[in-house]
Design an enzyme around this catalytic site. Structure first.
Site, PDB file in Angstrom:
ATOM      1  N   GLU A 499     104.571 -12.328   2.829  1.00  0.00           N
ATOM      2  CA  GLU A 499     103.518 -13.021   2.125  1.00  0.00           C
ATOM      3  C   GLU A 499     101.983 -12.585   2.502  1.00  0.00           C
ATOM      4  OE1 GLU A 499     104.408 -14.528  -0.568  1.00  0.00           O
ATOM      5  OE2 GLU A 499     106.671 -14.455  -0.098  1.00  0.00           O
ATOM      6  N   HIS A 502     101.123  -9.454   0.649  1.00  0.00           N
ATOM      7  CA  HIS A 502     100.576  -9.886  -0.688  1.00  0.00           C
ATOM      8  C   HIS A 502      98.875 -10.502  -0.770  1.00  0.00           C
ATOM      9  CE1 HIS A 502     103.872  -9.490  -3.089  1.00  0.00           C
ATOM     10  NE2 HIS A 502     104.585 -10.357  -2.588  1.00  0.00           N
ATOM     11  N   PHE A 632     118.820 -12.566 -18.630  1.00  0.00           N
ATOM     12  CA  PHE A 632     119.114 -13.203 -19.737  1.00  0.00           C
ATOM     13  C   PHE A 632     118.470 -14.383 -19.908  1.00  0.00           C
ATOM     14  CE2 PHE A 632     122.922 -10.418 -19.595  1.00  0.00           C
ATOM     15  CZ  PHE A 632     122.766  -9.868 -20.747  1.00  0.00           C
ATOM     16  N   ALA A 633     117.950 -14.931 -18.792  1.00  0.00           N
ATOM     17  CA  ALA A 633     117.240 -16.173 -18.805  1.00  0.00           C
ATOM     18  C   ALA A 633     115.936 -16.111 -18.238  1.00  0.00           C
ATOM     19  CB  ALA A 633     118.006 -17.483 -18.402  1.00  0.00           C
TER      20      ALA A 633
HETATM   21 ZN   LIG Z   1     106.668 -10.825  -2.741  1.00  0.00          ZN
END
Ligand SMILES: [Zn+2]
Length: 715
Positions: A499, A502, A632-633
């Site tokens: 994280e 990011h 698909f979802a």
């Molecule tokens: Zn990530």
């Protein structure tokens, strides 16, 4: 005093939010008020653009400031306020806030759709593009990227379609959204619809205490009691097994009862494939509709639609990467399966003759314990949070030339556990960013998992003053108890590094235009580059051993434990890679090759692909596609490959450090600065291929990922 300071906290639209002052009541009142203003502003913008389009006939030109800046400000006002609501919903949840959030979500989405599908805006963007192409408007490379990306985004929403085609497109979009919801609900209902009650200690043999507790708790919740009428408990049962991950995964791993593993496995792989919950007709309908949508948008297949906005530009490029990984992983996975059979043979188990899919997790766990008994829990004392943070910040200092300082109390927070830090450029001593860290789990009020989110983007405020980026870093590790600090598992350490990667891309950006600053407009299959890159450092000897010290004795992590961590990283690596390749290839081919008239069912196609991407063929009951919610979802259709694509980038980026020598400090530092000046700095302002090449000096290669996954040795 500026007007914004008088605004209600939720509508201030700039600066650090006042978390404590934001109530569910305000969400209900102020978000509708905000949307009213934004809708009015959008209408004004559209009107002014309509006007200029008549002027255009008279030769007038359109400027960037007339379109892109107002559009950015509209988006930013919504992001600031709604981002705050979403953030609080994730970290300080309550029934009231959840309801308030839900009550506004539809209107927020509707506003986004209105702006994203505005034909007037689209025409204006097109005009900017034309002026740029004909030389009457000068755009820098960043502006060009922003404009191209926003035009494409609108095109993919069908804004350029006319008449019947647009009506059909919109109808299909609605049907697809509804099908995705139904697909997901079927999976959920099928998952919850299967349970198996276990009554004798012999049926739970091998299960760890934590799993027995979980199963007994499930039994209590289902009001299941023992034959004598006792309430279910971990020691004497009854225990209730289910198909949800926390119960099913460890059961397949630890249960000594092969017949029960088989029963569970078969129930799991056949979810949502029969009766009222059968997803097969939905799958065919979804794929058919997506194929039709692609044609309407001018693409041959849905895979091409998906790839239009990604770093991997073509189906061939993705196929190529997946084949490289498959070729390396397949023989490794075969050897791993043989090693499991040999392990079963050593224990005299009858299944040694023919391992079945429900044996794999179990024997992998036995072999893992046989080869290196690594207990994640036992390593916790070596990873107290304060030391881990020191190690992480020291690493960032070495690599990127930044200094991170605690600044608790200098910013409002949403919970007493939340910490605030400032980031400085070490050479100029200038503040460049800051971040909040919310490290501990708070069951009941904080969403699980870990994530990075943006609090403030780099840019300029209404008065033109520079705004420094601010990040939210959220983890879910165990809180300190009394004098004992938060002691982390190695996985939690990796998660924090991930994280933080990011966060670094968000915070170290040098891009002036917020639309492309930090992670904004970074292609989806490239966005995990900095995060996964940072994870690699957890396996770097000097980083890890420098950081891991026993919280009481200050003793370093024993060398043998470090060796086990390295071994665990590649254990069953061939099987894990092959599994991801199988999923990615099935997803890609369903959206590039399959058509309703192809004479094959989606499941048939999957089984064809399985011939070269699995070492144990799917059993007849296996209807895995019926539960493949990612594609698909969720939003992963023709994008599942992104996991591996980004891993290629991050492993290859890390290998630049391996090449110069991880022990060669000056070389590591200069390579780190280059990473900061390219990947972390340029964000979405250049294409990810260009950014990668600027760092690495060449196009990405899967060699490092194959090596790091332990697949290169025997190849
Ligand atoms: Zn990530």
């Amino acid at each position: 005093m500026s007007a914004s300071l008088l605004a209600p906290p939720l509508l201030r639209g700039e600066g650090l939010p006042d978390f404590a002052a934001t109530t569910p009541e305000q969400v209900r009142q102020q978000i509708p008020a905000l949307l009213e203003v934004l809708n009015a502003n959008l209408s004004e913008l559209e009107q002014s653009l309509e006007l200029t389009s008549t002027e255009q006939a008279a030769g007038e030109l359109l400027s960037w400031d007339q379109v892109m800046d107002p559009l950015q400000r509209l988006g930013e006002r919504l992001r600031w306020s709604w981002g705050l609501v979403s953030h609080l919903n994730g970290v300080c949840n309550s029934a009231e806030l959840r309801e308030a959030h839900q009550s506004q979500q539809g209107a927020v989405v509707a506003f986004g759709n209105r702006a994203g599908q505005s034909r007037t805006l689209y025409r204006a963007l097109e005009r900017l593009q034309q002026q740029h192409e004909t030389g009457s408007l000068r755009l820098d490379a960043t502006q060009e990227r922003i404009l191209t990306a926003e035009l494409l985004e609108m095109q993919l929403r069908g804004v350029a379609l006319e008449g019947e085609a647009q009506a059909a497109f919109n109808a299909a979009s609605e049907e697809l959204a509804e099908l995705a919801t139904r697909f997901g609900n079927h999976v959920l209902d099928a998952t919850n619809g299967w349970t198996l009650a276990l009554h004798t200690p012999e049926q739970v043999e091998g299960l760890p205490e934590s799993l027995r507790q979980l199963l007994a708790q499930a039994a209590r919740e289902a009001s299941l009691s023992s034959a004598e009428g006792h309430e279910a408990c971990a020691e004497t049962g009854p225990w209730l097994l289910g198909l949800d991950m926390p119960r099913a995964m460890p059961f397949l791993k630890y249960s000594h009862r092969r017949d029960l593993r088989e029963q569970l496995y078969k129930a799991q792989v056949s979810r949502a494939s029969s009766g009222d919950l059968d997803n097969r007709p939905l799958i065919e309908r979804i794929l058919t509709l997506k194929g039709e949508q692609a044609l309407r948008l001018g693409y041959a297949t849905w895979a091409e639609v998906s790839l239009a906005s990604k770093m991997a530009h073509s189906v061939d490029a993705v196929e190529g990467l997946l084949e490289d990984l498959r070729a390396a992983a397949f023989p490794a996975a075969q050897r791993e399966l043989q090693a499991l059979a040999a392990c079963a043979g050593r224990q005299g188990a009858p299944e040694a003759a023919e391992l079945r899919p429900w044996d794999v997790s179990f024997w992998a766990e036995v072999l893992r314990r046989e080869s290196f008994d690594l207990h994640g829990e036992a390593l916790r004392p070596w990873f107290p949070l304060p030391r881990v943070l020191d190690g992480l910040f020291a690493l960032c200092g070495r690599l990127f030339g930044i200094r991170i300082e605690a600044a608790d109390g200098e910013a409002p927070v949403w919970h007493a556990d939340v910490r605030f830090f400032r980031v400085f450029d070490a050479s100029s001593d200038q503040a460049i960013a800051s971040f909040f860290l919310d490290p501990y789990s708070r069951p009941g009020s904080k969403r699980g998992g870990a994530w990075m989110d943006t609090c403030l983007d780099r840019g300029r405020d209404a008065a033109g003053r520079p705004v420094l980026p601010v990040a939210y870093l959220i983890c879910n590790q165990s809180p300190p108890v009394g004098e004992t600090p938060s002691l982390m598992t190695f996985e939690e350490v990796e998660t924090l590094f991930h994280e933080f990667g990011h966060g670094l891309q968000h915070m170290l950006t040098t891009v002036e235009r917020p639309q492309a600053a930090g992670i904004n407009h970074v292609e989806w299959d490239a966005v995990e580059l900095p995060s996964q890159f940072m994870e690699n450092w957890c396996y770097d000897r000097s980083t890890l051993l420098g950081m891991a010290r026993h919280w009481q004795t200050a003793e370093p992590l024993p060398e043998a434990e470090f060796a086990k961590l390295l071994a665990a990283r590649t254990f069953m690596g061939g099987s894990a890679t092959l599994r991801q390749v199988h999923f990615a290839l099935v997803d890609l081919r369903l959206h590039s090759v399959w058509t309703p008239g192809s004479g094959l069912s989606p499941e048939d196609l999957r089984r064809q692909i399985a011939a070269t991407t699995t070492v144990l063929a799917p059993i007849p009951e296996d209807a895995f596609l019926c539960a493949f919610g990612h594609i698909f979802a969720g939003g992963y259709s023709a994008g599942y490959y992104s996991y591996k694509w980004a891993e290629v980038l991050s492993a290859d980026a890390f290998s630049a450090f391996e090449e110069v020598g991880l022990e060669d400090e000056p070389a590591v530092q200069s390579t780190g600065r280059r990473f900061r000046d390219t990947v972390l700095s340029l964000g979405g302002s250049r294409s990810p291929a260009e950014v990668f090449e600027a760092f690495r000096g060449r196009a990405p290669s899967p060699e490092a990922l194959i090596r790091h996954s332990g697949l290169a040795a025997a190849a």
